[in-house]
Write a protein that holds these residues in place. Structure first.
Motif, PDB file in Angstrom:
ATOM      1  N   GLN A  48       0.904  -1.259  -0.126  1.00  0.00           N
ATOM      2  CA  GLN A  48       0.018  -0.025   0.010  1.00  0.00           C
ATOM      3  C   GLN A  48       0.786   1.381  -0.029  1.00  0.00           C
ATOM      4  N   LYS A  50       0.114   5.021   0.848  1.00  0.00           N
ATOM      5  CA  LYS A  50      -0.610   6.006   1.145  1.00  0.00           C
ATOM      6  C   LYS A  50      -0.205   7.480   1.317  1.00  0.00           C
ATOM      7  N   SER A  57      -5.965   9.281  -2.141  1.00  0.00           N
ATOM      8  CA  SER A  57      -6.357   8.091  -1.899  1.00  0.00           C
ATOM      9  C   SER A  57      -5.317   7.095  -1.770  1.00  0.00           C
ATOM     10  N   PRO A  58      -5.251   5.957  -0.867  1.00  0.00           N
ATOM     11  CA  PRO A  58      -4.431   4.735  -1.031  1.00  0.00           C
ATOM     12  C   PRO A  58      -4.202   4.405  -2.203  1.00  0.00           C
ATOM     13  N   ARG A  59      -3.213   3.907  -2.799  1.00  0.00           N
ATOM     14  CA  ARG A  59      -2.901   2.912  -3.860  1.00  0.00           C
ATOM     15  C   ARG A  59      -2.417   1.492  -3.410  1.00  0.00           C
ATOM     16  N   TRP A  60      -2.749   0.399  -4.262  1.00  0.00           N
ATOM     17  CA  TRP A  60      -2.329  -0.894  -3.866  1.00  0.00           C
ATOM     18  C   TRP A  60      -1.656  -1.336  -5.190  1.00  0.00           C
ATOM     19  N   GLU A  66       1.400  -7.776  -9.667  1.00  0.00           N
ATOM     20  CA  GLU A  66       1.771  -6.252 -10.178  1.00  0.00           C
ATOM     21  C   GLU A  66       2.893  -5.956  -9.539  1.00  0.00           C
ATOM     22  N   ILE A  69       3.490   0.918 -10.593  1.00  0.00           N
ATOM     23  CA  ILE A  69       2.604   1.595 -10.332  1.00  0.00           C
ATOM     24  C   ILE A  69       2.912   3.210 -10.614  1.00  0.00           C
ATOM     25  N   THR A  70       1.875   3.867 -11.300  1.00  0.00           N
ATOM     26  CA  THR A  70       2.389   5.083 -11.552  1.00  0.00           C
ATOM     27  C   THR A  70       1.338   6.115 -10.597  1.00  0.00           C
ATOM     28  N   ILE A  71       2.129   6.953  -9.793  1.00  0.00           N
ATOM     29  CA  ILE A  71       1.388   7.722  -8.769  1.00  0.00           C
ATOM     30  C   ILE A  71       1.647   9.370  -8.794  1.00  0.00           C
ATOM     31  N   TYR A  76       4.929   9.334   0.747  1.00  0.00           N
ATOM     32  CA  TYR A  76       3.770   8.155   0.832  1.00  0.00           C
ATOM     33  C   TYR A  76       4.321   7.402   2.096  1.00  0.00           C
TER      34      TYR A  76
END
Length: 204
Positions: A48, A50, A57-60, A66, A69-71, A76
């Motif tokens: 996670q 966060k 919002s948190p991303r998982w 997986e 991830i792109t944020i 975080y």
């Protein structure tokens, strides 16, 4: 017991060419690798990310199905849940571009009323390696982000408490000069080592 460590993030930012920067170039592209303290792969984990400050919002990441991830860039709280391992928690500050994030987990102890065991590394350094004070040990986890500096006393001994099991690089330092380095394995019980002078001195 939760443990928080320094999270090492290897980041590379692509140089921008002429013209406006695309939306994707403004994002943080995260690639995670989840292992135990010995570098063995973890078969399944939930990672996670966060955002700190409550701005998103948190991303998982459902690892290993997986791993990327792109944020949006920012700070975080990174936490990992995996069956059979202690919960991992850390803080990562991700900038725009690519970041490789190794996450090292610790096998959970059997549930008992006693606190988790955290071994110590106790050692003695040969006098020949202690020539120019101050003297200290620098220890760095190979698969974790644990890094510490511990002073060597007048008798050449040192003690590093509350370690997590895994492989560590141990450096003997004299006034900022590296005198010796070696890999040490620390398991669930305390370990004692002797650091003798090498046959060939390291270049200064």
């Amino acid at each position: 017991m939760n443990h928080v460590f320094t999270l090492f993030v290897l980041t590379s930012i692509a140089a921008s060419g002429q013209g406006p920067i695309s939306d994707s170039a403004r994002m943080a592209n995260i690639h995670v690798l989840v292992t135990d303290g010995w570098g063995n792969p973890v078969s399944e984990a939930m990672v996670q990310l966060k955002p700190m400050g409550g701005w998103g919002s948190p991303r998982w990441i459902r690892y290993p199905k997986e791993s990327r991830i792109t944020i949006p860039p920012g700070a975080y709280v990174v936490s990992v849940d995996a069956n059979g391992f202690r919960k991992y928690a850390d803080i990562g500050d991700f900038s725009a571009g690519k970041s490789f994030v190794p996450l090292s987990l610790v096998v959970a102890d059997i549930e008992t009323p006693e606190p988790d065991r955290q071994p110590s590394l106790i050692g003695r350094v040969a006098r020949a390696l202690l020539t120019n004070p101050p003297f200290w040990i620098r220890i760095v986890g190979i698969n974790s982000g644990d890094a510490r500096n511990i002073e060597i006393d007048d008798t050449g001994t040192f003690a590093i408490p509350h370690l997590l099991p895994g492989r560590y690089m141990v450096f003997v330092m004299n006034a900022g000069v590296l005198k010796d380095s070696r890999i040490v394995e620390v398991r669930s019980i305390s370990k004692e080592i002797e650091i003798d002078a090498p046959e060939k001195a390291l270049p200064e």
